[in-house]
Write an enzyme that holds these catalytic residues in place. Structure first.
Site, PDB file in Angstrom:
ATOM      1  N   GLU A 159      -5.502  -8.263  -1.065  1.00  0.00           N
ATOM      2  CA  GLU A 159      -6.213  -8.200   0.224  1.00  0.00           C
ATOM      3  C   GLU A 159      -7.670  -7.875  -0.022  1.00  0.00           C
ATOM      4  O   GLU A 159      -7.998  -6.952  -0.771  1.00  0.00           O
ATOM      5  CB  GLU A 159      -5.648  -7.089   1.126  1.00  0.00           C
ATOM      6  CG  GLU A 159      -4.283  -7.362   1.669  1.00  0.00           C
ATOM      7  CD  GLU A 159      -3.787  -6.252   2.595  1.00  0.00           C
ATOM      8  OE1 GLU A 159      -4.616  -5.604   3.273  1.00  0.00           O
ATOM      9  OE2 GLU A 159      -2.566  -6.045   2.626  1.00  0.00           O
ATOM     10  N   GLU A 202       0.829  -1.224   0.000  1.00  0.00           N
ATOM     11  CA  GLU A 202       0.000   0.000   0.000  1.00  0.00           C
ATOM     12  C   GLU A 202       0.855   1.262   0.000  1.00  0.00           C
ATOM     13  O   GLU A 202       0.716   2.154   0.838  1.00  0.00           O
ATOM     14  CB  GLU A 202      -0.956  -0.029   1.194  1.00  0.00           C
ATOM     15  CG  GLU A 202      -1.889  -1.235   1.135  1.00  0.00           C
ATOM     16  CD  GLU A 202      -2.908  -1.310   2.261  1.00  0.00           C
ATOM     17  OE1 GLU A 202      -2.617  -0.796   3.361  1.00  0.00           O
ATOM     18  OE2 GLU A 202      -3.980  -1.882   2.050  1.00  0.00           O
TER      19      GLU A 202
END
Ligand code: BG6
Length: 505
Positions: free
Chosen positions: A398, A207
């Protein structure tokens, strides 16, 4: 990707070739047949991060990392001093460090083809800039990857998942300082050399776009927010782009056939209304995230960033050769997390959590117990948006539902909400594949309960496997299957075709 070519050439696919009715349709016949269902070899599995699962925070020569000092989750600031008697969730976590064999056996039982975890940088270089790597740390991941392979799972490895050695964060203010690039490059080199025969799927920074939203977490920036924050954040981003390009280069040179992706948090926001100002500003909000994948996948800075930097007074220091390096070493695939969507109103303050933007409510969506809106259609939307933009293979790294689970008197854990969430998101993904998106894998976040990154809780549970531990650290750490365990097993066994939920009892 090999697996993608395989499925396109498979017999089943050839029998679905559309018939040519007219001469002018011949051109159509050259197009690839519509992909219905998930491709053969699709990588089903689960994802964790070392710091949220391993525990053993000071075992075998490990240094402290940026997640180790926070009683309530790693986004809550910086505290280098450990307070005696204070409970720190990552210190023991679920003790995956010592129990991974038992846990991977359960993942194998579910049929996992892939298991995503990170290498905790501070196990290998305890201070980040040590002269030599820590052999015991290297050995641990050696054994872990061997165990995955032995159990039929490809390791999918994140090189940096919110685990910068704390010493680098305090010494350099994390990625703001260019000297960190060399430390990371050395770490990557050591990992590629050591694990080149075991690991073929890599990703660099978890991220990375959270550098603008959660800068401590994503970029190890210990200096608190102030007026110079944008300057520092974009400088950190540039340094990470250079480090990413160096990692891509080294990976390709050292591990033939390996694939190395970039990884972003790409939960999205919709305009709250059709008011043009809301639409425009929501688009710009998305650019703040896509800026990162634009650089790493296209290999150049996007034109919209010049104006942004001018408005913010940002002047990023770059060195000769940076642009060429970035241009020549783009990532092979786009991995991303997707949890939820929010809505944006022009002028509203921009806030984020680990799930994505926290905007205004969407009256069409229900929320999880932790207030995250549940939006499976949003996953299809995002897949299409991203594939249209980049035409690169994509991996859902995810996706999951964090909620409270209770053990019923008969010992069962009836986590129906988790199964419903999974079902709807797999259906949406199937739609995205049929839309033509090139998606080669899906890893559910937290297939076994782990520590929450955002809040440090154990009781925000994502797992198909329950771990007996509470928010204060009490519990036996015993593992127990939830109802969703058998459900995911069935989903994987049918390659995403059998999504029927079990009858309630
Ligand atoms: C992602 C992170 O942002 O969200 C994970 O990559 C994190 O590390 C996940 O655990 C879920 O967030 P949380 O706060 O519920 O753990």
């Amino acid at each position: 990707f090999a697996i993608l070519h395989d499925y396109r050439a498979s017999d089943t696919m050839q029998t679905r070739k559309p018939p040519c009715r007219r001469k002018q349709d011949e051109r159509m016949c050259l197009m690839k047949p519509l992909q219905k269902g998930f491709p053969e070899g699709f990588l089903w599995g689960g994802a964790i991060a070392a710091n949220q699962a391993e525990g053993a925070y000071d075992a075998d020569g490990k240094g402290l990392d940026i997640s180790d000092g926070f009683p309530h989750g790693i986004k809550h600031g910086y505290d280098p001093e450990l307070v005696p008697g204070q409970f720190y969730p990552t210190h023991e976590a679920i003790d995956f460090y010592h129990r991974y064999k038992e846990d991977l056996a359960l993942m194998q039982e579910m049929g996992f083809k892939v298991f995503r975890t990170s290498i905790n940088w501070s196990r290998i270089f305890p201070n980040g800039d040590d002269a030599m790597p820590n052999e015991k740390g290297l050995q641990y991941y050696d054994d872990l990857f061997d165990e995955m392979l032995r159990r039929g799972m490809q390791p999918l490895v994140t090189l940096s998942h919110y685990e910068m050695p704390l010493a680098l964060a305090t010494k350099y203010n994390g990625w703001v300082d260019r000297r960190v690039i060399d430390c990371f490059a050395k770490f990557c080199h050591v990992c590629f050399e050591r694990y080149k025969d075991q690991v073929k799927y890599w990703m660099t920074f978890n991220e990375i776009n959270n550098t603008l939203k959660l800068p401590y977490l994503a970029a190890g920036m210990v200096v608190a927010d102030d007026a110079n924050a944008p300057q520092r954040q974009y400088q950190a981003a540039h340094n990470m782009f250079v480090a990413n390009a160096l990692a891509v280069k080294a990976c390709h040179e050292m591990i033939p056939g390996a694939k190395i992706g970039c990884m972003l948090s790409l939960s999205t926001a919709y305009p709250n209304t059709c008011r043009p100002e809301d639409v425009m500003e929501t688009y710009q909000l998305r650019q703040r995230s896509l800026f990162f994948s634009d650089v790493m996948l296209r290999g150049r800075y996007p034109s919209y960033i010049d104006r942004k930097w001018e408005e913010l007074g940002v002047q990023v220091q770059m060195e000769p050769g940076d642009f060429e390096l970035i241009a020549q070493n783009t990532n092979d695939y786009l991995a991303f997390s997707y949890y939820m969507t929010s809505t944006h109103i022009a002028g509203m303050k921009i806030r984020s959590n680990t799930g994505g933007h926290v905007g205004a409510d969407n009256p069409y969506l229900e929320k999880s117990k932790w207030g995250w809106p549940i939006d499976p259609v949003g996953l299809r939307f995002v897949c299409n948006e991203l594939y249209d933009r980049y035409q690169k293979p994509m991996f859902i790294a995810e996706n999951g539902l964090g909620t409270a689970d209770t053990i019923d008197s008969d010992g069962r854990i009836r986590d129906t909400a988790r199964m419903e969430y999974l079902k709807k998101h797999i259906e949406a993904l199937q739609q995205a594949v049929a839309d033509g998106c090139d998606i080669f894998g899906y890893t559910w976040w937290g297939p076994i309960d782990i520590v929450s990154a955002g809040t440090g809780e154990m009781e925000k549970r994502y797992g198909f496997i329950y771990v007996d531990k509470d928010n204060q650290g009490n519990g036996t750490l015993q593992r127990r299957k939830k109802d969703s365990f058998e459900y995911y097993k069935k989903v994987i066994a049918s390659n995403g075709q059998d999504l029927e939920l079990p009858a309630e009892d």
